[in-house]
Design a protein around this motif. Structure first.
Motif, PDB file in Angstrom:
ATOM      1  N   TYR A   1     -23.945  48.450  20.109  1.00 47.05           N
ATOM      2  CA  TYR A   1     -23.932  48.272  18.659  1.00 47.05           C
ATOM      3  C   TYR A   1     -22.516  48.422  18.147  1.00 47.05           C
ATOM      4  O   TYR A   1     -21.680  49.067  18.761  1.00 47.05           O
ATOM      5  N   VAL A   2     -22.289  47.845  16.994  1.00 45.71           N
ATOM      6  CA  VAL A   2     -21.037  48.020  16.279  1.00 45.71           C
ATOM      7  C   VAL A   2     -21.403  48.450  14.847  1.00 45.71           C
ATOM      8  O   VAL A   2     -22.401  47.979  14.293  1.00 45.71           O
ATOM      9  N   TYR A   3     -20.624  49.367  14.305  1.00 44.09           N
ATOM     10  CA  TYR A   3     -20.858  49.831  12.939  1.00 44.09           C
ATOM     11  C   TYR A   3     -20.019  48.970  12.014  1.00 44.09           C
ATOM     12  O   TYR A   3     -18.793  48.930  12.108  1.00 44.09           O
ATOM     13  N   ARG A   4     -20.682  48.228  11.126  1.00 48.17           N
ATOM     14  CA  ARG A   4     -19.976  47.309  10.230  1.00 48.17           C
ATOM     15  C   ARG A   4     -20.690  47.256   8.893  1.00 48.17           C
ATOM     16  O   ARG A   4     -21.916  47.155   8.849  1.00 48.17           O
TER      17      ARG A   4
ATOM     18  N   GLU B   1     -23.638  49.701   8.366  1.00 48.82           N
ATOM     19  CA  GLU B   1     -24.846  49.674   9.197  1.00 48.82           C
ATOM     20  C   GLU B   1     -24.509  49.352  10.646  1.00 48.82           C
ATOM     21  O   GLU B   1     -23.482  48.770  10.947  1.00 48.82           O
ATOM     22  N   LEU B   2     -25.400  49.769  11.529  1.00 43.93           N
ATOM     23  CA  LEU B   2     -25.265  49.444  12.941  1.00 43.93           C
ATOM     24  C   LEU B   2     -25.831  48.051  13.191  1.00 43.93           C
ATOM     25  O   LEU B   2     -26.928  47.748  12.754  1.00 43.93           O
ATOM     26  N   ARG B   3     -25.059  47.240  13.907  1.00 42.01           N
ATOM     27  CA  ARG B   3     -25.503  45.886  14.232  1.00 42.01           C
ATOM     28  C   ARG B   3     -25.408  45.684  15.736  1.00 42.01           C
ATOM     29  O   ARG B   3     -24.479  46.173  16.367  1.00 42.01           O
TER      30      ARG B   3
ATOM     31  N   GLN C   1     -22.110  35.721  18.635  1.00 41.09           N
ATOM     32  CA  GLN C   1     -21.821  36.542  17.470  1.00 41.09           C
ATOM     33  C   GLN C   1     -22.757  36.226  16.322  1.00 41.09           C
ATOM     34  O   GLN C   1     -23.253  37.125  15.650  1.00 41.09           O
ATOM     35  N   SER C   2     -23.073  34.959  16.125  1.00 45.78           N
ATOM     36  CA  SER C   2     -23.957  34.586  15.016  1.00 45.78           C
ATOM     37  C   SER C   2     -25.393  35.049  15.315  1.00 45.78           C
ATOM     38  O   SER C   2     -26.127  35.379  14.388  1.00 45.78           O
ATOM     39  N   LEU C   3     -25.774  35.120  16.583  1.00 53.41           N
ATOM     40  CA  LEU C   3     -27.092  35.660  16.929  1.00 53.41           C
ATOM     41  C   LEU C   3     -27.183  37.118  16.547  1.00 53.41           C
ATOM     42  O   LEU C   3     -28.218  37.603  16.109  1.00 53.41           O
ATOM     43  N   GLU C   4     -26.084  37.839  16.709  1.00 49.21           N
ATOM     44  CA  GLU C   4     -26.073  39.270  16.429  1.00 49.21           C
ATOM     45  C   GLU C   4     -26.090  39.562  14.937  1.00 49.21           C
ATOM     46  O   GLU C   4     -26.562  40.599  14.520  1.00 49.21           O
ATOM     47  N   SER C   5     -25.568  38.661  14.131  1.00 45.29           N
ATOM     48  CA  SER C   5     -25.506  38.947  12.701  1.00 45.29           C
ATOM     49  C   SER C   5     -26.756  38.479  11.952  1.00 45.29           C
ATOM     50  O   SER C   5     -26.917  38.738  10.779  1.00 45.29           O
ATOM     51  N   SER C   6     -27.644  37.775  12.646  1.00 43.58           N
ATOM     52  CA  SER C   6     -28.854  37.295  11.971  1.00 43.58           C
ATOM     53  C   SER C   6     -29.959  38.302  12.019  1.00 43.58           C
ATOM     54  O   SER C   6     -29.922  39.313  12.615  1.00 43.58           O
TER      55      SER C   6
END
Length: 126
Positions: free
Chosen positions: A13-16, A19-21, A121-126
């Protein structure tokens, strides 16, 4: 006693933006480094990350005989609906080998390499 396998997969996960994503580890790899040194030996993927990588590779590369046996429905077809951890590790090994082959032979370089990372990256932000 030496253990070479974790009981559970580690989700990244990355905190951005407060929130954690989820974070796919292939987002952070550099093409030249991968081409020169390969993938880190301790870079493991969760089954979900493996499926995402396969999907993005097949979308970007298109029809490629090396990817056909790695389609999850093909690779896991004989597993009776249950995928064991060792099945997933075997799949991961084969998927990474094809990924490296495609990077080294020029199938997945330059724009396609960056497109793969952007797709993950776009999969992770959806």
């Amino acid at each position: 006693i030496i253990h070479t396998e974790r009981w559970n997969d580690l989700y990244k996960y990355v905190y951005r933006n407060g929130e954690l994503r989820p974070f796919h580890p292939f987002i952070s790899i550099m093409e030249l480094s991968v081409k020169k040194h390969g993938l880190a030996s301790d870079l493991t993927l969760t089954p979900q990350e493996m499926a995402q990588l396969y999907h993005e590779m097949s979308q970007i590369v298109g029809a490629d005989k090396r990817l056909e046996p790695l389609a999850p429905e093909t690779f896991f077809s004989a597993r009776c609906g249950f995928v064991k951890k060792m099945d997933a590790r075997s799949y991961e090994k084969d998927l990474k080998a094809v990924f490296m082959e495609m990077v080294r032979d020029g199938t997945l370089t330059g724009q396609k390499f960056e497109k793969l990372k952007l797709g993950l990256q776009s999969l992770e932000s959806s």
